[in-house]
Scaffold this motif. Structure first.
Motif, short mmCIF file in Angstrom:
data_model
loop_
_atom_site.label_atom_id
_atom_site.label_comp_id
_atom_site.label_asym_id
_atom_site.label_seq_id
_atom_site.Cartn_x
_atom_site.Cartn_y
_atom_site.Cartn_z
N GLY A 114 25.34 30.96 39.87
CA GLY A 114 26.13 29.79 40.24
C GLY A 114 27.40 29.62 39.43
O GLY A 114 28.02 28.55 39.46
N THR A 115 27.79 30.62 38.67
CA THR A 115 28.98 30.55 37.83
C THR A 115 29.93 31.69 38.19
O THR A 115 29.51 32.86 38.19
N PRO A 116 31.19 31.38 38.50
CA PRO A 116 32.11 32.46 38.87
C PRO A 116 32.45 33.35 37.68
O PRO A 116 32.35 32.94 36.52
N THR A 117 32.83 34.57 37.97
CA THR A 117 33.37 35.49 36.97
C THR A 117 34.86 35.58 37.20
O THR A 117 35.30 35.80 38.33
N ALA A 118 35.66 35.38 36.14
CA ALA A 118 37.10 35.35 36.31
C ALA A 118 37.79 36.08 35.18
O ALA A 118 37.39 35.95 34.01
N TRP A 119 38.84 36.83 35.53
CA TRP A 119 39.56 37.55 34.48
C TRP A 119 41.00 37.83 34.89
O TRP A 119 41.37 37.74 36.06
N VAL A 120 41.79 38.16 33.88
CA VAL A 120 43.18 38.58 34.05
C VAL A 120 43.28 40.02 33.57
O VAL A 120 42.76 40.37 32.50
N GLN A 121 43.93 40.86 34.36
CA GLN A 121 44.11 42.27 34.02
C GLN A 121 45.60 42.58 34.04
O GLN A 121 46.31 42.21 34.97
N VAL A 122 46.10 43.24 33.01
CA VAL A 122 47.52 43.61 32.95
C VAL A 122 47.64 45.11 32.75
O VAL A 122 47.02 45.69 31.85
N THR A 123 48.44 45.73 33.60
CA THR A 123 48.74 47.16 33.50
C THR A 123 50.24 47.35 33.71
O THR A 123 50.95 46.42 34.14
N ALA A 124 50.74 48.52 33.41
CA ALA A 124 52.14 48.83 33.71
C ALA A 124 52.33 48.82 35.22
O ALA A 124 51.49 49.33 35.97
N ALA A 125 53.42 48.23 35.69
CA ALA A 125 53.69 48.18 37.12
C ALA A 125 54.15 49.54 37.63
O ALA A 125 54.90 50.24 36.94
N PRO A 126 53.70 49.94 38.81
CA PRO A 126 54.16 51.21 39.37
C PRO A 126 55.66 51.16 39.66
O PRO A 126 56.21 50.09 39.95
N ASP A 127 56.32 52.29 39.58
CA ASP A 127 57.76 52.37 39.81
C ASP A 127 58.02 52.47 41.32
O ASP A 127 57.71 53.47 41.95
N ALA A 128 58.60 51.41 41.88
CA ALA A 128 58.90 51.40 43.31
C ALA A 128 60.40 51.50 43.57
O ALA A 128 60.86 51.22 44.69
#
Length: 295
Positions: A114-128
């Motif tokens: 009954g408890t959500p799992t939450a997170w923030v993930q940071v990676t290098a952005a792909p070159d577009a």
């Protein structure tokens, strides 16, 4: 290099975790059923772009899923922590912090808890950058439902950014196996919808009036935060705005077509189903500058 910060009530600014070791329970409903939502946003030099718009859209998705979210300020603090850690790690020589992809994820949590799992993930952005200047080839793909399905069948969660992206990824694999770069989905009744990870934007000039158009959201597409920012900037610069409905022939009749997303930003479409589209470097530069300034 990946930075991971969990939202945890015992850690007001978020709980950093080692992304190199397992972190989720095997019976987390995000893993077993894809029951959850996410957002992806760009950060430049450690500063997130339009985080408010992404948190607003996450709240809308959560409402559609009847999913509890951690408080907004907890997300803001966790994002700040993750970006600070990413910048610190980059300064130590393990990557680049100039452009980072920030992913916000919430699952319904461990089954029965009954408890959500939450997170923030940071990676290098792909070159577009190459796609933004040279453009892409696109195929039209049938999404498999009509443009009225969102209102008729809300349990399909059309318009929510859910973790259930298997169809979207399958679409991208299909188009790449068939010589294209991306897809634009159409409804079974012939309306233009969206890309697997993007919003469709058209530009046209008629009798001296310049207009930007995008498909109507009631057809079940995801609200585009980059498209929204571009439209606000374009309107201030004198453009008219339009919101569908659109059909494939509208794409071919436009003065230009773009796919808009938070990480790639604005990418011009150079052909659809092998048919070349009009392309103006001047127009592409103008809209790119408007989008960049708005963001």
């Amino acid at each position: 290099m990946t930075v991971l910060v969990f939202l945890d009530s015992a850690f007001p600014d978020g709980r950093p975790a080692d992304a190199g070791v397992p972190q989720l329970m095997i019976n987390d409903l995000g893993v077993t059923r894809g029951d959850g939502i996410f957002e992806s946003l760009l950060a430049v030099d450690g500063v997130p772009r339009k985080p408010g718009a992404h948190l607003d859209r996450m709240a809308s998705s959560a409402q559609l899923l009847d999913l509890a979210l951690p408080p907004r300020d907890a997300w803001e603090r966790a994002i700040a922590t993750a970006l600070a850690l990413h910048t610190e790690a980059s300064a130590a020589g393990t990557g680049s912090a100039a452009r980072a992809a920030v992913k916000l994820v919430v699952t319904r949590g461990v089954e029965g808890a009954g408890t959500p799992t939450a997170w923030v993930q940071v990676t290098a952005a792909p070159d577009a950058s190459r796609q933004r200047t040279e453009g892409i080839k696109v195929l039209l793909l049938d999404r498999g439902y009509d443009s009225l399905a969102a209102a008729r069948a809300p349990w399909l969660l059309l318009g929510a950014k859910t973790l259930s992206y298997a169809v979207n990824m399958a679409a991208l694999r299909y188009v790449r196996a068939n010589g294209a770069d991306d897809a634009i989905f159409t409804s079974s009744d012939g309306k233009v919808l969206e890309g697997p990870t993007s919003t469709v934007v058209l530009a046209r000039e008629r009798n001296g009036v310049r207009t930007l158009l995008t498909p109507e959201r009631k057809s079940g597409i995801l609200a585009g935060t980059t498209q929204d920012a571009l439209f606000r900037a374009a309107e201030a610069a004198g453009w008219e705005l339009g919101y569908g409905p659109l059909v494939p022939e509208d794409l071919f009749a436009a003065d230009g077509v773009w796919l808009a997303s938070s990480i790639r930003l604005l990418v011009p479409v150079r052909s659809i189903d092998g048919r070349e589209l009009p392309f103006s470097e001047a127009l592409n530069t103008e809209l790119t500058k408007l989008a960049d300034a708005a963001l």
